[in-house]
Design an enzyme around this catalytic site. Structure first.
Site, PDB file in Angstrom:
ATOM      1  N   ASP A 222      -7.824   6.679 -13.936  1.00 38.01           N
ATOM      2  CA  ASP A 222      -8.609   7.347 -12.884  1.00 38.01           C
ATOM      3  C   ASP A 222      -8.589   8.861 -13.047  1.00 38.01           C
ATOM      4  O   ASP A 222      -9.605   9.526 -12.865  1.00 38.01           O
ATOM      5  CB  ASP A 222      -8.055   6.993 -11.496  1.00 38.01           C
ATOM      6  CG  ASP A 222      -8.440   5.586 -11.070  1.00 38.01           C
ATOM      7  OD1 ASP A 222      -9.155   4.912 -11.825  1.00 38.01           O
ATOM      8  OD2 ASP A 222      -8.021   5.164  -9.978  1.00 38.01           O
ATOM      9  N   ASP A 228       1.232  14.970 -13.056  1.00 38.20           N
ATOM     10  CA  ASP A 228       2.152  14.658 -11.965  1.00 38.20           C
ATOM     11  C   ASP A 228       2.561  13.192 -11.910  1.00 38.20           C
ATOM     12  O   ASP A 228       3.372  12.805 -11.069  1.00 38.20           O
ATOM     13  CB  ASP A 228       1.620  15.144 -10.611  1.00 38.20           C
ATOM     14  CG  ASP A 228       0.401  14.402 -10.105  1.00 38.20           C
ATOM     15  OD1 ASP A 228      -0.137  13.553 -10.838  1.00 38.20           O
ATOM     16  OD2 ASP A 228      -0.024  14.685  -8.965  1.00 38.20           O
ATOM     17  N   CYS A 369       0.184  12.882  -5.224  1.00 39.44           N
ATOM     18  CA  CYS A 369      -1.281  12.967  -5.254  1.00 39.44           C
ATOM     19  C   CYS A 369      -1.892  13.143  -3.867  1.00 39.44           C
ATOM     20  O   CYS A 369      -2.989  13.693  -3.745  1.00 39.44           O
ATOM     21  CB  CYS A 369      -1.870  11.711  -5.880  1.00 39.44           C
ATOM     22  SG  CYS A 369      -1.299  11.350  -7.539  1.00 39.44           S
TER      23      CYS A 369
END
Length: 387
Positions: A222, A228, A369
């Site tokens: 995605d 991260d 996120c």
């Protein structure tokens, strides 16, 4: 409206602080897309609420919700007095990527404590790849950073370059780490060279050195390999790296190549980087029940198919003021090991594992996120305990 700033932030004395530097608050959105969050986002909303409540123990949280969800969220979080709920439209709830990247500049003062002025970078956003991105309409997401800066009456540095906050990590002392898989992907800034992008990171984040890892986490399609989910700073000179000991796992090759680069590359201050391995959970796959709980519609996000391996990583945690908020995946062995490692590298912080973080992973990310820290400003610095 936020005051629009001209010029390069670094040349004006700004830098992106490390995540462990004091925060004024944390920003989050609220999920509701039925094509990305199963059962009309019911399960994801419970986990988002848990994350917001947990972070609010350590620092204030501002939770942005759509008008249709406002009353529901107010009722759900009515006992959390450290959570502010504001109405804001958005396409989805990934505030690390659609919110501003906050930066700070020193203010000269006779005080023993440092004082800062805060501003924000409003990067361009194309939904993680434009026509190859996660959904077809992001006209609301692209305004979120501007809205946040306007609400806080903070200066705004607009930027034409497409960049998501989850694609960068900094140590606050001049070093940035990222992945080539993401920032050099032709679906972001095809007209920019690696050198062009690196120069912009230096001019806007105030860093002196960019460390490029080739790839992010296996299965993180995605975001095209956001850093991260793969690697993050613990402190200057130390990182956590997503790891597996299973040589047959496709992730193994990615982790080994990243380890070799990190061990062979000094940071901006010339320090050798200490790499701490943070083992992944056993591979997790989307179930038939989870996939069947999604509703397809016009403009839907990328298909979520049963049997798809989820991009699950303990590296995707949030550093709050005195707290580490980490995903847990129901994997008793590796959840416990993640808690041990995080507690050892953050000895002055309380580590909290969020059970049910799998639900966020089903949507394409995790705790880091969905959060975005706002650095402490001058008037709040003395109120925050240093760790």
């Amino acid at each position: 409206m936020a005051r629009e700033m001209k010029g390069k932030p670094a040349l004006l004395g700004y830098r992106m602080p490390a995540e462990w530097e004091p925060h004024e608050q944390c920003w989050m959105g609220w999920p509701e897309r039925s094509d990305n969050w199963r059962e009309n986002a019911y399960h994801a909303q419970l986990v988002y609420a848990d994350v917001a409540s947990t972070i609010s123990v350590f620092e204030p949280v501002t939770l942005c919700v759509s008008s249709s969800q406002y009353a529901k969220v107010v009722d759900l979080l009515k006992n959390d007095t450290n959570v502010r709920i504001v109405e804001m439209s958005m396409n989805d709830a990934w505030f690390r990527d659609i919110g501003p990247t906050f930066i700070i500049s020193d203010i000269r003062s006779s005080s023993k404590l440092p004082k800062y002025k805060v501003a924000g970078i409003d990067w361009n956003f194309n939904c993680w790849g434009g026509s190859d991105g996660c959904y077809s309409d992001w006209n609301l997401d692209i305004l979120v950073a501007q809205k946040i800066l306007a609400l806080e009456r903070l200066p705004r540095f607009p930027h034409r370059m497409i960049l998501e906050g989850g694609s960068i990590h900094v140590d606050g002392e001049g070093t940035c780490i990222t992945t080539e898989e993401c920032l050099l992907n032709p679906n972001r800034n095809p007209e920019m060279s690696k050198e062009d992008i690196e120069n912009e990171l230096k001019m806007y984040l105030g860093v002196k050195k960019v460390i490029w890892l080739p790839r992010g986490l296996y299965g993180d399609d995605d975001t095209n390999g956001h850093i991260d989910n793969m690697c993050c700073f613990v402190k200057p000179g130390m990182v956590l790296l997503a790891w597996t000991d299973d040589e047959k796992d496709p992730q193994y090759e990615r982790s080994v190549e990243a380890l070799e680069i990190l061990l062979d590359t000094p940071d901006a201050s010339g320090r050798k980087i200490d790499v701490v391995k943070l083992h992944l959970p056993e591979p997790i796959y989307m179930t038939e029940e989870e996939a069947n709980g999604l509703l397809n519609s016009e403009g839907s996000s990328k298909p979520r198919m049963a049997g798809t391996r989820l991009a699950a990583s303990y590296v995707n945690f949030y550093i709050a003021n005195g707290g580490i908020i980490s995903p847990a995946f129901g994997d008793e062995k590796w959840d416990k090991e993640a808690f041990r490692v995080l507690s050892s590298v953050f000895p002055d912080y309380k580590v909290v594992m969020i059970q049910g973080a799998r639900e966020i992973c089903l949507g394409g990310g995790n705790i880091h996120c969905i959060t975005q820290q706002q650095p402490a400003s001058t008037k709040h610095l003395t109120e925050i305990r240093y760790t």
